[in-house]
Design an enzyme around this catalytic site. Structure first.
Site, short mmCIF file in Angstrom:
data_model
loop_
_atom_site.label_atom_id
_atom_site.label_comp_id
_atom_site.label_asym_id
_atom_site.label_seq_id
_atom_site.Cartn_x
_atom_site.Cartn_y
_atom_site.Cartn_z
N SER A 72 0.63 -1.11 0.03
CA SER A 72 -0.01 0.04 0.03
C SER A 72 0.72 1.20 -0.15
O SER A 72 0.36 2.37 -0.59
CB SER A 72 -0.96 -0.05 1.28
OG SER A 72 -0.32 -0.15 2.47
N ASP B 153 -4.04 6.50 10.76
CA ASP B 153 -4.16 5.09 10.89
C ASP B 153 -2.83 4.65 11.42
O ASP B 153 -2.76 3.22 11.82
CB ASP B 153 -4.63 4.34 9.41
CG ASP B 153 -3.54 4.62 8.34
OD1 ASP B 153 -2.56 5.20 8.67
OD2 ASP B 153 -3.88 4.22 7.29
N HIS C 215 0.09 4.37 7.01
CA HIS C 215 0.36 4.75 5.80
C HIS C 215 0.94 6.21 5.78
O HIS C 215 0.67 6.89 6.60
CB HIS C 215 -1.12 4.81 4.95
CG HIS C 215 -1.62 3.50 4.72
ND1 HIS C 215 -2.70 2.98 5.39
CD2 HIS C 215 -1.04 2.40 4.10
CE1 HIS C 215 -2.97 1.79 4.76
NE2 HIS C 215 -1.92 1.29 4.24
#
Length: 591
Positions: free
Chosen positions: A97, A300, A303
């Site tokens: 990601s 979060d 990221h």
């Protein structure tokens, strides 16, 4: 007699005997005495063109070049040609990601969905010299989010790919076109990237397809967060990572493929340090690691934020450039070499005197300046000749109508060299401060430059136009020692000094003034040969080599203004595009 000779040669071409003809024809100057458009009409246009090219390719002036290719379409319909692909510097983006990009992705409390805020910082802005390979295996201009159609089950945002590419181009303007190949998928662990697995096979497939258009330069790799949750995964990570790198290099047939990986900035599991240690201590040749630890994270806690992605992209770029700096001369390794080329025009309009021989419009100069790191390199094109190169498109009754078609619109990547010897963003009329005393309008220069940029074939991504055309000037005023000759040479040299770059071609449109007098027309060829010889000496002094590339495009049939002499605006656009196509098509083998 000449017509009979052509007729016989045409018959041989019709039978497909072009190879035998090519070997058998000599450089007899008499071959050139007939007008090439006398090729018999009974041959179809492709065979007529084939014969025209064959005959003219055998002709050489005594002190000129050994190769001339003149594609004259005087009586043939235009032939459409596909543009050759540019040589692309391929950068593979793989991992999970944080490589796919989650910068700017937030949880929308109203819709209760993850949403990208759409903010694209300056370091991530699109650039005509940065492409990406789509999921459908087509090259398009790259823009954020790079992985939108690859990691399609997730919400993508800003990643490190665009800031990486922009930083490389800023640091080395001669690097050329960058082709990003997105392959990252969020939430994947290292076992899913092993040979035989779907993600590995997709990566190889996409990379091999990209290779058809260029050359591998590196893979950027950011992965490992998913391997921090299980102790066994973390302990096996280093071996799995090295196996993956080795297998990929073998399958891509690139044993020294540079790989720049990012050591984790975050991870959801307890074994993050084990994975980070494996990444930081990957002892393999041409593998370099940058440490993302400490870069700010999103809410979060997993990221990277958009600014962090920009920083990471820049770190990866510096590491990439460092690999080459220690092993290669970067500019020599990555620079796309284009020849110094001269393209000239067969006269569109002739006044009063019928000239039996073609009026040849030829001259060449070219040199390269070694660039400093802080200079802005340019692909330089000199615009020379008289009024139709200076531009009279849209000029009627002594006034320019101000109409600028889309093909001639300004771009930041297209510059012009002013009369004061400064670079500025180019805009019509290009010759306004050069062809003084005349009313200038649209010429072929901007349409030419925009098409070169659009094709992604500029080695630097920046085009520098050097206007030198002056209306109403005959070939007598262009000889060595004349004011116009000395000005052209001076401006070319100054353009190289100011920021540096390479002269790629001279675009030349001149000769109308030499059709008024029979003596001028008859002596035109000899004067042009002399001009070429003089410019050869300039080139020899600068480069130590001789010119060898000349191309002709035909302006005949393009609509004229009411004065029946100057090209209309749209004719200048078409002419600029023809010049661009000739340049791109004829010299693709130098990539």
């Amino acid at each position: 007699m000449a017509s009979s000779f052509v007729d016989k040669l045409g018959t041989l071409v019709e039978k497909g005997w072009t190879e035998q003809l090519s070997r058998g024809l000599s450089n007899d100057h008499g071959i050139f005495a007939f007008n090439i458009v006398q090729v018999p009409r009974r041959f179809n246009r492709l065979k007529r063109l084939k014969l025209q090219i064959l005959l003219l390719s055998q002709y050489s002036f005594p002190s000129m070049l050994s190769f001339i290719l003149l594609a004259l379409l005087a009586h043939a319909s235009p032939i459409q040609c596909k543009h050759p692909h540019p040589k692309i510097n391929i950068i593979i983006l793989a991992g999970q990601s944080n490589m796919a990009g989650r910068g700017g992705v937030f949880n929308d409390t109203i819709t209760e969905t993850l949403t990208w805020d759409g903010i694209v910082p300056p370091e991530c802005q699109p650039n005509p010299s940065i492409l990406r390979l789509t999921a459908n295996l087509t090259w398009v201009e790259a823009h954020e989010p790079l992985h939108a159609d690859i990691d399609y089950n997730k919400t993508n945002g800003v990643g490190p790919g665009m800031p990486f590419a922009n930083t490389v181009l800023n640091k080395d303007p001669n690097f050329g076109v960058i082709g990003l190949v997105p392959c990252a998928i969020g939430g994947t662990n290292i076992s899913q990237w092993q040979k035989g697995e779907f993600l590995y096979e997709q990566l190889v497939k996409r990379s091999q397809f990209a290779m058809q258009s260029g050359v591998y330069r590196a893979m950027l790799w950011y992965q490992g967060e998913s391997d921090t949750e299980d102790q066994q995964d973390a302990e096996l990570y280093k071996d799995n990572l090295k196996r993956f790198f080795n297998d990929l290099r073998f399958d891509l047939k690139t044993p020294k493929l540079p790989i720049i990986q990012a050591a984790l900035a975050s991870g959801p599991g307890a074994y993050i340090e084990e994975v980070r240690e494996a990444q930081l201590k990957t002892d393999m040749p041409y593998v370099k690691c940058v440490d993302a630890k400490g870069l700010p994270l999103g809410p979060d806690g997993l990221h990277l934020t958009t600014p962090s992605q920009v920083t990471l992209g820049q770190m990866l770029a510096h590491a990439f450039l460092g690999i080459f700096a220690s092993n290669f001369q970067m500019s020599a390794f990555c620079n796309f070499f284009y020849p110094s080329v001269f393209m000239y025009l067969h006269l569109q309009h002739v006044q009063h005197v019928q000239v039996d021989d073609m009026v040849l419009l030829l001259c060449v100069a070219g040199s390269t300046l070694v660039l400093g790191r802080n200079n802005t390199a340019k692909d330089i094109f000199i615009l020379a000749g008289q009024s139709n190169m200076a531009g009279r498109g849209g000029v009627n009754h002594g006034k320019w109508d101000g109409n600028i078609p889309p093909e001639c619109k300004p771009k930041r990547s297209i510059l012009r060299f002013t009369a004061n010897l400064d670079w500025e963003v180019a805009r019509e009329p290009l010759h306004v401060d050069i062809d003084i005393g005349k009313v200038c309008g649209v010429g072929p220069g901007m349409a030419f430059a925009n098409e070169i940029i659009r094709s992604h074939r500029s080695g630097t991504g920046i085009i520098g136009l050097v206007p030198c055309a002056v209306g109403g000037t005959s070939i007598n005023k262009r000889g060595k020692g004349s004011r116009l000759y000395d000005q052209l040479v001076k401006r070319a040299n100054e353009a190289l000094k100011d920021g540096g770059g390479t002269i790629r071609a001279i675009l030349w449109y001149q000769g109308e003034s030499d059709t008024l007098n029979k003596d001028d027309a008859e002596t035109y060829k000899g004067k042009m040969v002399k001009l070429i010889e003089d410019l050869q000496m300039v080139r020899k002094d600068q480069m130590g080599i001789k010119m060898k590339n000349v191309k002709c495009v035909d302006a005949k049939g393009l609509p004229l203004n009411a004065d029946n002499l100057h090209l209309t605006t749209m004719s200048d656009v078409k002419l600029g595009l023809r010049l661009a196509y000739a340049f791109l098509l004829s010299f693709s083998h130098f990539h």
